[in-house]
Design an enzyme around this catalytic site. Structure first.
Site, mmCIF file in Angstrom:
data_model
loop_
_atom_site.group_PDB
_atom_site.id
_atom_site.type_symbol
_atom_site.label_atom_id
_atom_site.label_comp_id
_atom_site.label_asym_id
_atom_site.label_seq_id
_atom_site.Cartn_x
_atom_site.Cartn_y
_atom_site.Cartn_z
ATOM 1 N N ASN A 125 79.550 38.636 1.841
ATOM 2 C CA ASN A 125 80.159 39.733 2.585
ATOM 3 C C ASN A 125 81.588 39.854 2.060
ATOM 4 O O ASN A 125 82.457 39.063 2.407
ATOM 5 C CB ASN A 125 80.142 39.382 4.085
ATOM 6 C CG ASN A 125 80.691 40.501 4.935
ATOM 7 O OD1 ASN A 125 81.233 41.477 4.416
ATOM 8 N ND2 ASN A 125 80.571 40.352 6.239
ATOM 9 N N ARG B 193 76.269 42.436 1.729
ATOM 10 C CA ARG B 193 76.453 43.367 2.824
ATOM 11 C C ARG B 193 77.232 44.569 2.297
ATOM 12 O O ARG B 193 78.295 44.406 1.695
ATOM 13 C CB ARG B 193 77.251 42.704 3.941
ATOM 14 C CG ARG B 193 77.515 43.657 5.062
ATOM 15 C CD ARG B 193 78.419 43.057 6.087
ATOM 16 N NE ARG B 193 78.540 43.966 7.217
ATOM 17 C CZ ARG B 193 79.512 43.901 8.097
ATOM 18 N NH1 ARG B 193 80.437 42.972 7.987
ATOM 19 N NH2 ARG B 193 79.556 44.740 9.089
ATOM 20 N N HIS C 222 77.508 48.457 12.232
ATOM 21 C CA HIS C 222 77.010 47.188 12.802
ATOM 22 C C HIS C 222 75.481 47.139 12.769
ATOM 23 O O HIS C 222 74.866 46.441 13.574
ATOM 24 C CB HIS C 222 77.429 47.005 14.282
ATOM 25 C CG HIS C 222 78.898 46.864 14.507
ATOM 26 N ND1 HIS C 222 79.510 47.287 15.656
ATOM 27 C CD2 HIS C 222 79.868 46.331 13.742
ATOM 28 C CE1 HIS C 222 80.807 47.031 15.599
ATOM 29 N NE2 HIS C 222 81.049 46.452 14.432
ATOM 30 N N GLY D 62 82.455 42.694 19.602
ATOM 31 C CA GLY D 62 83.287 41.776 18.818
ATOM 32 C C GLY D 62 84.671 42.394 18.747
ATOM 33 O O GLY D 62 85.114 43.019 19.712
ATOM 34 N N ARG E 252 91.012 49.631 18.677
ATOM 35 C CA ARG E 252 90.587 51.032 18.538
ATOM 36 C C ARG E 252 90.301 51.663 19.893
ATOM 37 O O ARG E 252 89.723 51.013 20.770
ATOM 38 C CB ARG E 252 89.322 51.125 17.683
ATOM 39 C CG ARG E 252 89.514 50.621 16.281
ATOM 40 C CD ARG E 252 88.223 50.686 15.483
ATOM 41 N NE ARG E 252 88.002 49.447 14.766
ATOM 42 C CZ ARG E 252 86.829 49.039 14.305
ATOM 43 N NH1 ARG E 252 85.753 49.773 14.502
ATOM 44 N NH2 ARG E 252 86.718 47.908 13.659
ATOM 45 N N GLU F 294 74.347 38.088 11.221
ATOM 46 C CA GLU F 294 74.193 39.117 10.190
ATOM 47 C C GLU F 294 73.800 38.504 8.846
ATOM 48 O O GLU F 294 73.006 39.075 8.104
ATOM 49 C CB GLU F 294 75.500 39.915 10.063
ATOM 50 C CG GLU F 294 75.711 40.828 11.264
ATOM 51 C CD GLU F 294 77.151 41.190 11.520
ATOM 52 O OE1 GLU F 294 77.963 40.261 11.730
ATOM 53 O OE2 GLU F 294 77.482 42.375 11.530
HETATM 54 P P1 ADP Z 1 84.259 40.372 14.573
HETATM 55 O O1 ADP Z 1 83.956 41.773 15.028
HETATM 56 O O2 ADP Z 1 85.579 40.261 13.864
HETATM 57 O O3 ADP Z 1 83.116 39.671 13.878
HETATM 58 P P2 ADP Z 1 83.715 38.524 16.773
HETATM 59 O O4 ADP Z 1 82.302 38.913 16.960
HETATM 60 O O5 ADP Z 1 84.020 37.177 16.248
HETATM 61 O O6 ADP Z 1 84.537 39.597 15.947
HETATM 62 O O7 ADP Z 1 84.444 38.672 18.217
HETATM 63 C C1 ADP Z 1 85.817 38.496 18.397
HETATM 64 C C2 ADP Z 1 86.167 38.700 19.865
HETATM 65 O O8 ADP Z 1 85.418 37.750 20.646
HETATM 66 C C3 ADP Z 1 87.645 38.466 20.209
HETATM 67 O O9 ADP Z 1 88.123 39.513 21.039
HETATM 68 C C4 ADP Z 1 87.626 37.152 20.984
HETATM 69 O O10 ADP Z 1 88.634 37.125 21.938
HETATM 70 C C5 ADP Z 1 86.262 37.243 21.665
HETATM 71 N N1 ADP Z 1 85.828 35.909 22.120
HETATM 72 C C6 ADP Z 1 85.465 34.847 21.380
HETATM 73 N N2 ADP Z 1 85.216 33.766 22.188
HETATM 74 C C7 ADP Z 1 85.420 34.179 23.463
HETATM 75 C C8 ADP Z 1 85.330 33.567 24.755
HETATM 76 N N3 ADP Z 1 84.977 32.294 24.877
HETATM 77 N N4 ADP Z 1 85.604 34.318 25.833
HETATM 78 C C9 ADP Z 1 85.969 35.605 25.724
HETATM 79 N N5 ADP Z 1 86.071 36.243 24.538
HETATM 80 C C10 ADP Z 1 85.809 35.555 23.429
#
Ligand code: ADP
Length: 395
Positions: A7, A90, A179, A207, A238, A381
């Site tokens: 990726n 990807r 996504h 995410g 966003r 993914e």
């Molecule tokens: P990406 O879209 O960059 O792949 P991720 O799927 O890793 O992102 O998600 C990131 C988000 O997940 C962040 O906003 C982070 O705060 C949230 N997050 C991760 N662990 C927790 C948790 N234990 N509780 C609440 N939010 C979480």
């Protein structure tokens, strides 16, 4: 067989080496800060972790370092590059060109390049990853898996914008969705879990970027992200849906240019714009400590998700399950609870105890009486790409 999943982003390369069909991760890692003096490589196998700081001028240098690690005597897992039979890339935007996963040849590369204007931040680094991998693994089959492909089943009435049709027909302006690799993987898992290929599902991917998909018969029939990555839900930075009147007002009142407004809406808005914080964990903590702005942001965020559940339940004409996935969806008990609050009209009844359990497994968090099941399914993914490569090889 061994499949390397790549990726490639603007300044990073994420990779995972799988043994298929066992779905075993042999090695994984991340090259980051490409282009900078203090680049980093993180590499993990089942036995070893290696972290290196070095100058990584470009993607080619980064990927060659990864290959050195994969073959090194101290931490290696292969002895020869030709052990890797397939590379799965990807690719974010496949436009209306790519309905499915394809094997990469020069024509495919040219078509990915022709889509640069639709995804200027994503497709160019994806393209670089392909070219570099072709050079390093000359004998491996290279496969492109697109984030937009899963959404190619969205019907015309849902993917066309109500503007003169020449903009769609001559300039490709329409909803594409993103996504898709995650939504595809998670919806398949939900279908397996429910033993129902005809299940009516809403997949909620939360995410840093957030999106929802209505899934019927295993296919995407509508999706919240659109032409670009800022439609629908409130995200980390966003705004998601916004009255377009605001955009013109901003331009006129503050003399802002198109790029400035775009930066405002995609980089400085969402949870960051509301609270000053884009990471949900910090916002939840502030809300728990009585911070009213953080509380409002969480209310707005989950209200928007509820609205899309209502929309998609109507589009699906029924609902068997809603599925939470990605960083927030898999981990935030609070967001899941708020989304599912007062949703009995849709047959959604959350079990608070089940919702509070932390796990990396697929789980059902609704009560046994809930007409609509609520599932948490960790997304993967990279595994989806490896599975598609393996399926391709079987053809
Ligand atoms: P990406 O879209 O960059 O792949 P991720 O799927 O890793 O992102 O998600 C990131 C988000 O997940 C962040 O906003 C982070 O705060 C949230 N997050 C991760 N662990 C927790 C948790 N234990 N509780 C609440 N939010 C979480």
């Amino acid at each position: 067989m061994k499949v390397l999943v790549i990726n490639s982003g603007s300044s990073s390369i994420k990779f995972q080496l799988f043994k298929m069909p066992e779905q075993e991760v042999i090695a994984s890692g991340l090259v980051e800060k490409i282009g900078l003096k203090n680049g980093e490589i993180h590499y993990n196998t089942q036995k070893k972790s290696v972290n290196i700081e070095m100058e990584i001028p470009d993607h080619a240098v980064g990927l060659r370092e990864v290959v050195n690690l994969l073959m090194s005597s101290a931490s290696g897992v292969i002895s020869n590059v030709d052990e890797i039979e397939m590379i799965g890339h990807r690719v974010v935007h496949g436009g209306k060109e790519f309905l499915n996963t394809v094997e990469i040849n020069q024509d495919v590369i040219d078509r990915i390049k022709s889509l640069f204007n639709l995804a200027p931040l994503h497709n160019p680094p994806n393209h670089v990853g392909i070219v570099v991998a072709q050079d390093i693994f000359p004998n491996a089959r290279q496969i492109a898996v697109f984030d937009t492909s899963f959404h190619q089943t969205i019907p015309e009435k849902a993917h066309t914008f109500a503007i003169p049709l020449k903009f769609r027909d001559e300039h490709d302006i329409r909803l594409y969705g993103f996504h898709g690799i995650s939504h595809h993987y998670v919806s398949q898992k939900a279908i397996e879990y429910l033993h129902n290929p005809k299940a009516k599902l809403i997949v909620i991917h939360l995410g840093n970027g957030c999106s929802m998909t209505a899934v019927k018969d295993g296919k995407s029939i509508d999706h919240s992200l659109g032409f670009g990555p800022n439609q629908g839900l409130i995200m980390g930075t966003r705004s998601g849906d916004i009255d377009q009147g605001v955009i013109f007002y901003l331009m006129e009142k503050f003399n802002m240019g198109a790029q400035e407004v775009s930066d405002l809406l995609t980089k400085k808005s969402g949870m960051l714009g509301l609270t000053g914080d884009s990471d949900l964990r910090g916002i939840e903590e502030r809300a728990n400590n009585g911070d009213e702005i953080a509380q409002l942001a969480l209310e707005m965020n989950t209200y928007r998700i509820k609205k899309y559940i209502g929309t998609y339940a109507a589009v699906l004409n029924g609902l068997d399950a809603i599925v939470f996935t990605a960083g927030i969806g898999e981990n935030s008990e609070l967001i899941r609870a708020k989304v599912c609050e007062d949703m009995n009209y849709f047959g959604i009844e959350l079990d608070a105890n089940k919702n509070s359990i932390r796990s990396k497994e697929i789980r059902e968090i609704s009560t046994e009486y809930s007409r609509t099941k609520v599932l948490v399914i960790p997304t993967n993914e990279e595994l989806q790409i490896a599975k598609e490569c393996f399926a391709f090889q079987q053809k």
